[in-house]
Structures are given as structure tokens and as C-alpha cells.
Design a protein around this motif. Structure first.
Motif, PDB file in Angstrom:
ATOM      1  N   HIS A 158      -1.326  -8.333   5.856  1.00  0.00           N
ATOM      2  CA  HIS A 158      -1.284  -6.869   5.235  1.00  0.00           C
ATOM      3  C   HIS A 158      -2.679  -5.901   5.064  1.00  0.00           C
ATOM      4  O   HIS A 158      -3.127  -4.930   5.180  1.00  0.00           O
ATOM      5  N   GLY A 159      -3.508  -6.826   3.978  1.00  0.00           N
ATOM      6  CA  GLY A 159      -5.014  -6.767   4.292  1.00  0.00           C
ATOM      7  C   GLY A 159      -5.639  -5.395   5.027  1.00  0.00           C
ATOM      8  O   GLY A 159      -6.399  -5.323   5.445  1.00  0.00           O
ATOM      9  N   LEU A 160      -5.762  -6.867   6.654  1.00  0.00           N
ATOM     10  CA  LEU A 160      -6.030  -6.283   7.894  1.00  0.00           C
ATOM     11  C   LEU A 160      -5.726  -4.816   8.289  1.00  0.00           C
ATOM     12  O   LEU A 160      -6.276  -4.544   9.196  1.00  0.00           O
ATOM     13  N   TYR A 161      -4.395  -5.285   8.568  1.00  0.00           N
ATOM     14  CA  TYR A 161      -3.273  -3.825   8.837  1.00  0.00           C
ATOM     15  C   TYR A 161      -4.326  -2.406   7.861  1.00  0.00           C
ATOM     16  O   TYR A 161      -4.153  -1.705   8.316  1.00  0.00           O
ATOM     17  N   VAL A 162      -4.478  -2.793   6.597  1.00  0.00           N
ATOM     18  CA  VAL A 162      -4.273  -1.325   5.920  1.00  0.00           C
ATOM     19  C   VAL A 162      -6.303  -1.531   5.887  1.00  0.00           C
ATOM     20  O   VAL A 162      -6.023  -0.116   6.222  1.00  0.00           O
ATOM     21  N   ALA A 163      -6.838  -2.054   6.173  1.00  0.00           N
ATOM     22  CA  ALA A 163      -8.638  -2.236   6.327  1.00  0.00           C
ATOM     23  C   ALA A 163      -8.198  -1.467   7.727  1.00  0.00           C
ATOM     24  O   ALA A 163      -9.543  -0.684   8.131  1.00  0.00           O
ATOM     25  N   ASP A 164      -7.629  -2.287   8.033  1.00  0.00           N
ATOM     26  CA  ASP A 164      -8.195  -1.658  10.151  1.00  0.00           C
ATOM     27  C   ASP A 164      -7.462   0.277  10.325  1.00  0.00           C
ATOM     28  O   ASP A 164      -8.486   0.872  10.555  1.00  0.00           O
ATOM     29  N   ALA A 165      -6.395   0.444   9.122  1.00  0.00           N
ATOM     30  CA  ALA A 165      -5.953   1.679   8.937  1.00  0.00           C
ATOM     31  C   ALA A 165      -7.011   3.025   8.410  1.00  0.00           C
ATOM     32  O   ALA A 165      -7.640   3.863   9.044  1.00  0.00           O
ATOM     33  N   LEU A 166      -7.876   2.340   8.328  1.00  0.00           N
ATOM     34  CA  LEU A 166      -8.748   2.392   6.916  1.00  0.00           C
ATOM     35  C   LEU A 166      -9.780   2.853   7.691  1.00  0.00           C
ATOM     36  O   LEU A 166     -11.125   4.147   7.377  1.00  0.00           O
ATOM     37  N   TRP A 167     -10.434   1.722   8.422  1.00  0.00           N
ATOM     38  CA  TRP A 167     -11.848   2.024   9.111  1.00  0.00           C
ATOM     39  C   TRP A 167     -11.894   2.878  10.204  1.00  0.00           C
ATOM     40  O   TRP A 167     -12.793   3.792  10.494  1.00  0.00           O
ATOM     41  N   HIS A 168     -10.098   3.438  10.172  1.00  0.00           N
ATOM     42  CA  HIS A 168      -9.984   4.052  11.716  1.00  0.00           C
ATOM     43  C   HIS A 168      -9.413   5.263  10.857  1.00  0.00           C
ATOM     44  O   HIS A 168      -8.748   5.854  11.891  1.00  0.00           O
ATOM     45  N   GLU A 169      -9.721   5.912  10.236  1.00  0.00           N
ATOM     46  CA  GLU A 169      -9.404   6.725   9.316  1.00  0.00           C
ATOM     47  C   GLU A 169      -9.244   8.169  10.484  1.00  0.00           C
ATOM     48  O   GLU A 169      -8.507   9.414  10.318  1.00  0.00           O
TER      49      GLU A 169
END
Ligand code: NDP
Length: 424
Positions: free
Chosen positions: A236-247
Motif C-alpha cells: 500500500h505504501g509503495l502504491y501511495v508513494a508512487d501516486a504522489l511521486w507522479h502527482e
């Protein structure tokens, strides 16, 4: 389109204008409660005994002032961070009135500050009892649901002010439908763009915090964090971090460019995502799993495959849309359309028309597998998300057919599969 403009011939989605939106407005909060009712420390729904539901554990409060205060403090913290921390400045896509909005994107900064504080005070100094999130799960969820209703009602009322730019799909003149779809396209509170902020910050980070709360509770109750819990939280952390990194990529999505901010997005962002996406972590507190090394390796491999497809496809399209001549994408074959835009017909987008959705779904399945096969409820995400992506695929195909006309049919003839190559 200006304030008060209504479509001449509204085209309703979600079985609108009444039955579908009403069903969703009442049904989704009911699903949130049902998932707790059907699976908690008292037991969990199993396919072999579909009528045996544990019910809410004795003494469960539906509302508490503590939960309401925590949710209010959480939103205030995220808004405060958004305003205070540095962020990328980006221009949005052209609006129907020709203007382009400026966005301050701080998702990654909010994530780093929030996560660092939660890990430090929750797991290092132990001054913050994150396990309370597990104890107060139901009242916290109730407050988030109430908040999403309040936000949507406020936004609906505010959209009638003079000069508000309306979303085409949410300004039909049918009050319930417009409340559901979102009447105003880009509501803002001063420098805060409410839609972009809600989509990527308070709900996604609350999801991670709830996960951490479940891990903390497992540590308190069982003395250790299991490998299954670590996998779920890590994924879940990877998914959220990925979404925010590619904001910045969100600025060109349908949610931002086309949909208004109404109940559908507000509820999804503020209540549905944090409280249903964290289901596997909550399940693992009550039903701990021990995974073999082979199981861990298999689940990691599935997650990696899903992520490679999801990220590969999304980044390829993003790079192509930003600069078709860029080194990573200029070799790809394309179809020229009458609109002037080109569609990729090789690379990831030549394999299936929504291959990114397949990758996303495979990742979702990998989140469920650490929960084992004793109960069906932890697989809710995979089932729900499969249905959501199939609906979203139909919605996007419809939008693309309107956008590209006959060229879209030519594209479909070249790239025949929708989601799963050689299958669908
Ligand atoms: P997509 O990223 O799939 O983008 C669709 C758009 O891409 C189309 O409208 C079209 O727009 C463009 N496009 C389609 N085909 C091609 C092609 N062959 N070549 C170039 N451009 C093409 O849309 P979404 O916004 O639905 O999804 C974004 C991501 O978010 C996905 O990975 C999805 O899985 C994920 N998601 C996650 C959710 C969650 O709850 N976890 C919920 C919803 C989405 P145009 O031609 O105008 O550029």
C-alpha cells in the motif's frame, strides 16, 4: 460554460439521474459498515457459511468526539502542510473557458512529513498510540463519511455563486445527480485546489496511517508485526508513494479535467479509499497469517509484475503526451487521428487498450493474497476494483469515441483487446 448553464440534452451516467446516484449515495456508506460488520475480531464471513456474520463487536461506538476531533485535526494538519511545505508548481490542462489553473503539488512532502512523524512517534518513541486507530475504527469511519457528505453539500451550495465554472457532466439541472457528479469543475479555497488536494492527499495518507495503526495494534496484541502485515503495508505504501511521486500526471486525468467535485469524488477520496482499501491490514490484526518463504516470493513476484505493467504503461503514455519526440517513446508506432492527436499502437498501448488497468488490478490481487484463503472478505478489493476498472474502461472508451470519432474504431481494430491480451 458559465454559471447556471445547463446541458440541453443531458447524458446521464451511473444509471442517473435518480436511481443510480441515490443507490450509490446510500449503498457505498452501507458497504463500508458492512465490511466491518461482516469481518472483525468476532469472526469473518466465509463462503462456506455465508449467513454467519459476526456483527459489530460489543461496545462498538458509532460516533465519538475523540474520532471527530482526530479527523478534524487530520484534515487541518494536511491542509496546513500543503500550505507550508515546498511543492512543485504546475499548470493544469486548458479549461473549457480557455484558462489554465496553477497548482501547488505537495503530495510527496506531505507524505514524507506525515510518515516520518507517524513512524517516529508511533514505533520509535511510542508516544503516539497508533493502535487506537484500530479501536476507534468505526467512529473514525463514520466521521469520514459524515465529512464527505458535508463537503459535497457545501460544494454543491457554493457552486451556485456567480462566475463558478461548471463541469459539463454535473450541471444538468437535476439536483441529486449534480450533487453526486459534482457541479463545479475546480472549486478552490484561496490557493487550495480542493479536488486535486482531496484526490491525492488527506485520503491516501489516511489510508497509510490506518495501515500503520493496524500494524501497531498487531505489535501490541501479538508482540510482532507479521510478514503478511509487512507485505500489505509495504505494498500500500509503495502504491501511495508512487501516486504522489507522479502527482503532476493527475492534472491530465478525466477526474481533474472533466469531472466536477461532488459526492462521487469526495466520498471516494475521504471515506471509501482510506476505510475500504485498508481492509486487508485490519483483517490481519484479527486473523494473523504466517506466510511461507515461497508464498512471500510468489506474492512479491505478482506485485512486481503488476507494478511493471502499471508504471510502464502510465509512464509511457505520459512521456508520449508530453513530448512524442522524447528518446524513450519516439520509436513507438502511432495512429494519426483527425483531431491532430496521435494514439500509440505499439509498446504497452499496443498490447491492450487499458493495459495499465490490468497492472493495477494485479497489484490489488497481490495486496489480498497475504490474507490467505480462509475468508472471502479480504478479497473485496480485488472484486470491487475489477468492477470499477471495467466500468472506467467503458467510460473512457465512450469518451474517446466522442473525442476521436471513426479514428477510435480504426484504433480498436488495430489494438483489439480492452484489458487482458488474448482474453478480453
Ligand atoms: P488512463 O491513464 O487509462 O488514460 C486514458 C486516456 O489515455 C484516454 O482518455 C486517452 O486520452 C489516452 N489514451 C488512450 N489510449 C491511448 C493511446 N493508445 N495512446 C495515447 N493515449 C491514449 O486513465 P485513468 O485516468 O482512468 O487512469 C489512470 C491510472 O489511475 C490508471 O493506471 C488506473 O489504473 C489508476 N486508477 C486507480 C484507481 C484506484 O482507486 N486505485 C481508480 C482509478 C484509476 P487522450 O487521448 O486525450 O490523451
Amino acid at each position: 460554460m458559465g454559471a447556471g448553464a445547463a446541458n440541453k440534452q443531458p447524458e446521464y451516467e451511473f444509471l442517473g439521474p435518480w436511481i443510480g446516484p441515490l443507490g450509490i449515495i446510500l449503498g457505498l456508506p452501507a458497504v463500508c459498515y458492512f465490511l466491518v460488520y461482516a469481518c472483525n475480531s468476532g469472526g469473518c464471513l466465509a463462503l462456506a457459511r455465508p449467513l454467519q456474520l459476526p456483527g459489530l463487536p460489543a461496545g462498538t461506538a458509532l460516533f465519538s468526539f475523540e474520532a471527530a476531533t482526530v479527523v478534524a485535526a487530520w484534515v487541518a494538519l494536511q491542509v496546513g502542510l500543503h500550505l507550508a511545505v515546498p511543492g512543485k508548481r504546475r499548470q493544469g490542462a486548458p479549461l473549457p473557458n480557455g484558462q489554465r489553473l496553477q497548482y501547488k503539488l505537495t503530495g510527496t512532502s506531505n507524505l514524507v512529513v506525515t510518515l516520518a512523524a507517524a513512524l517516529y512517534f508511533g514505533f520509535v518513541t511510542r508516544q503516539l498510540n497508533l493502535g487506537r486507530i484500530y479501536d476507534s475504527y468505526v467512529p473514525l469511519m463514520g466521521t469520514a463519511i459524515a465529512l464527505s457528505f458535508a463537503v459535497s453539500l457545501g460544494l454543491y451550495a457554493a457552486s451556485f455563486r456567480k462566475g463558478a465554472l461548471l463541469a459539463r457532466g454535473g450541471s444538468t439541472g437535476q439536483p441529486l445527480y449534480d450533487f453526486f457528479m459534482g457541479r463545479e469543475l475546480n472549486p478552490r479555497l484561496g490557493p487550495l485546489d480542493l479536488k486535486e488536494f482531496c484526490e491525492l492527499t488527506p485520503g491516501l495518507l489516511a489510508w497509510l496511517l490506518i495501515d500503520l495503526g493496524m500494524a501497531h495494534k498487531q505489535l501490541q496484541v501479538h508482540g510482532r508485526v507479521s510478514s503478511a502485515m509487512a507485505l500489505v503495508c509495504g505494498f500500500h505504501g509503495l502504491y501511495v508513494a508512487d501516486a504522489l511521486w507522479h502527482e503532476p500526471a493527475i492534472l491530465t486525468t478525466m477526474d481533474i479535467t472533466t469531472d466536477g467535485l461532488g459526492f462521487m469524488l469526495a466520498f471516494g477520496d475521504l471515506a471509501w479509499v482510506p476505510f475500504t482499501y485498508s481492509l486487508q491490514a485490519r483483517y490481519l490484526v484479527d486473523h494473523p497469517q504466517e506466510l511461507s518463504v515461497v508464498a512471500v516470493a510468489g506474492i512479491l513476484a505478482l506485485k512486481a509484475l503488476g507494478y511493471a505493467i502499471f508504471r510502464g504503461a502510465n509512464s509511457q503514455k505520459d512521456a508520449f503526451r508530453r513530448d512524442p519526440g522524447a528518446p524513450g517513446v519516439r520509436h513507438l508506432r502511432t495512429l494519426q487521428t483527425a483531431s491532430g492527436r496521435r494514439l500509440l499502437i505499439s509498446g504497452w498501448w499496443g498490447v491492450a487498450r487499458h493495459i495499465n488497468y490490468l497492472g493495477d488490478w494485479l497489484m490489488g490481487l497481490a495486496w489480498c493474497l497475504p490474507c490467505g484463503f480462509r475468508h472471502v472478505v479480504p478479497y473485496f478489493y480485488a472484486v470491487y476494483f475489477g468492477a470499477l476498472l471495467m466500468h472506467r474502461d467503458l467510460r473512457d472508451e465512450h469518451a474517446c469515441r466522442l473525442k476521436y470519432g471513426r479514428d477510435w474504431d480504426r484504433y480498436c481494430a488495430l489494438v483489439r483487446y480492452r484489458l487482458i491480451p488474448w482474453v478480453y
